[in-house]
Design a protein around this motif. Structure first.
Motif, PDB file in Angstrom:
ATOM      1  N   THR A  61       0.503  -0.645   7.262  1.00 25.75           N
ATOM      2  CA  THR A  61       1.779  -0.837   7.921  1.00 25.75           C
ATOM      3  C   THR A  61       2.736  -1.478   6.925  1.00 25.75           C
ATOM      4  N   ASP A  62       4.014  -1.230   7.111  1.00 27.55           N
ATOM      5  CA  ASP A  62       5.001  -1.661   6.124  1.00 27.55           C
ATOM      6  C   ASP A  62       4.975  -3.162   5.867  1.00 27.55           C
ATOM      7  N   ASN A  65       2.124  -3.949   3.374  1.00 29.90           N
ATOM      8  CA  ASN A  65       1.988  -3.129   2.172  1.00 29.90           C
ATOM      9  C   ASN A  65       2.368  -3.942   0.940  1.00 29.90           C
TER      10      ASN A  65
END
Length: 126
Positions: A61-62, A65
């Motif tokens: 997930t962003d 990351n």
């Protein structure tokens, strides 16, 4: 029946690192995609990271990351989540999950995972 046992959670300060481990009691561990999800109080479980059965593909997930890394050791039936540069907003219960997932778009979907661990609490203070 597959059992997943998580360990490695606990208390940390912002900027610290923790490593979560999840060991599966199944001889066919290498057949399963593995993932980590987390749950904030009063919310649904959110996707954090996943790794394909071979370890050749990983997804994040962003918000994690570049800070978190998922890996697996099929010889030890274990998947790991290395969490670096922890933030207070990472505070949650973390769950590992196992499933037969092959479609890239499905790794994020909780319904694709058949087996779940009991969860481990991660608390990050500022």
């Amino acid at each position: 029946q597959v059992q997943l046992v998580e360990s490695g959670g606990g208390l940390a300060q912002a900027g610290d690192s923790l490593r979560l481990s999840c060991t599966a009691t199944v001889s066919t561990f290498s057949s399963y995609a593995m993932a980590w999800f987390r749950q904030f109080p009063g919310q649904e479980r959110d996707f954090v990271a996943a790794i394909s059965w071979s370890g050749g593909s990983t997804y994040y997930t962003d918000s994690v990351n570049g800070r978190f890394t998922i890996s697996r050791d099929n010889a030890k039936n274990t998947v790991y989540l290395q969490m670096n540069t922890l933030k207070p907003e990472d505070t949650a219960v973390y769950y590992c999950a196992a499933g037969f997932v092959f479609d890239r778009g499905s790794y994020y979907d909780t319904s694709k995972y058949r087996y779940w661990g009991q969860g481990t609490q991660v608390t990050v203070s500022s």
